[in-house]
Scaffold this active site. Structure first.
Site, PDB file in Angstrom:
ATOM      1  CB  SER A 144      49.988  11.297   9.248  1.00 34.06           C
ATOM      2  OG  SER A 144      49.471  12.464   8.728  1.00 34.06           O
ATOM      3  CG  ASP A 239      42.242  11.357   6.077  1.00 34.81           C
ATOM      4  OD1 ASP A 239      42.254  12.804   6.336  1.00 34.81           O
ATOM      5  OD2 ASP A 239      43.367  10.703   6.370  1.00 34.81           O
ATOM      6  CG  HIS A 269      44.421  12.427   9.224  1.00 34.77           C
ATOM      7  ND1 HIS A 269      45.121  11.973   8.290  1.00 34.77           N
ATOM      8  CD2 HIS A 269      45.437  12.880  10.007  1.00 34.77           C
ATOM      9  CE1 HIS A 269      46.372  11.913   8.183  1.00 34.77           C
ATOM     10  NE2 HIS A 269      46.564  12.656   9.190  1.00 34.77           N
TER      11      HIS A 269
END
Length: 298
Positions: A144, A239, A269
């Site tokens: 991320s 995501d 995600h």
């Protein structure tokens, strides 16, 4: 009156700080021992605490090294959320793993995290002999927000000609801080990343909108990708960041960068932390195997 990005980010820190460090119980790899030490690295943006994960002791030359940057939207400071990944990778890829507890916003906005990420990586390259790893066999990666920092480190290293990682791991990365999050497609009814949350992250990390197109902030918008290290780009199908991950993999490949691009089906995600477990374990195994191959002697 709308709350300022700084106040929103502080609320996110309070609400999500504990949640972010929770990993699915079946992804904790409780059978993998934790062999760690803590180092403090001085950087141009202040000192950084790093946790060093050692592989099982084996005879021979020093092990290669992997520098890991955790996620959290550049706002949540929970390096321990990646403990399961770091332990597993150290054990199965046979490398030392350096888990970096970099500065977060709103207390320390851009470029503090980028400066720290690069300076720590450069320090790792230069200080291997003193600490028992081979700094010439280096990889970097993250998850991320940490994947965004990974791209920034690789770009800075290329531009300065200082060192060349053998691999970059880009997992579920925010790569475009300019496009409004509401315009980014979510392929699930309840996505983990909501437009409000993403705006709070971006507003806290890069408060000046003029900085958001900078290639160290939005690497997916850069058009000069040639010469970057080989990449493993991991994307979650559902995501909200999936499209920019796919686009970045294609752009790297078009620039002549060797790329392994893997889209994991039916996951959202941060699935490498929250599951589903089979897909998460497969992704982590892919990371470890790719690292082992990239960091092999020679």
């Amino acid at each position: 009156m709308p709350l300022s990005p700084r106040i929103q980010a502080r609320a996110v820190q309070l609400l999500l700080g504990g949640v972010m460090s929770r990993v699915h119980q079946d992804l904790r790899f409780s059978d993998v021992p934790r062999n760690t030490q803590t180092l403090r690295v001085e950087t141009g943006a202040g000192p950084v605490a790093c946790t060093v994960y050692r592989p099982p002791v084996v005879a021979g030359p020093p092990a290669p090294v992997y520098v890991n940057f955790h996620g959290g939207g550049f706002v949540v400071a929970r390096a321990e959320q990646d403990d399961h990944l770091c332990r597993c990778i150290a054990a199965t890829a046979g490398c030392v793993v350096i888990n970096v507890d970099y500065a977060v916003a709103p207390q320390r906005p851009y470029p503090a995290a980028v400066t720290q990420a690069y300076d720590v990586t450069a320090w790792v390259v230069e200080n291997g002999e003193a600490h028992g790893w081979d700094g010439s066999r280096l990889a970097v990666g993250g998850h991320s927000a940490g994947a965004n920092l990974t791209a920034a480190v690789c770009r800075t290293a290329r531009d300065r000609g200082a060192f060349s990682p053998r691999l970059q791991i880009i997992d579920s990365a925010p790569l475009d801080m300019v496009t409004d999050p509401a315009a980014k497609t979510a392929r699930t009814a309840k996505p983990l990343l909501t437009p409000w949350l993403m705006r709070a992250f971006t507003g806290a990390y890069v408060p000046d909108p003029a900085d958001r197109a900078h290639p160290l902030v939005s690497p997916g918008l850069a058009d000069d990708l040639a010469g970057l290290p080989p990449a493993l780009v991991v994307v979650a199908e559902n995501d909200r960041l999936r499209d920019e991950g796919d686009a970045y993999a294609r752009a790297l490949e078009a620039a002549g960068v060797p790329v392994t691009h893997r889209v994991f089906a039916d996951v959202d995600h941060y699935f490498t932390h929250t599951g589903p477990v089979p897909a998460a374990k497969e992704a982590i195994a892919l990371m470890a195997a790719t690292l082992r191959s990239a960091l092999a002697a020679g």
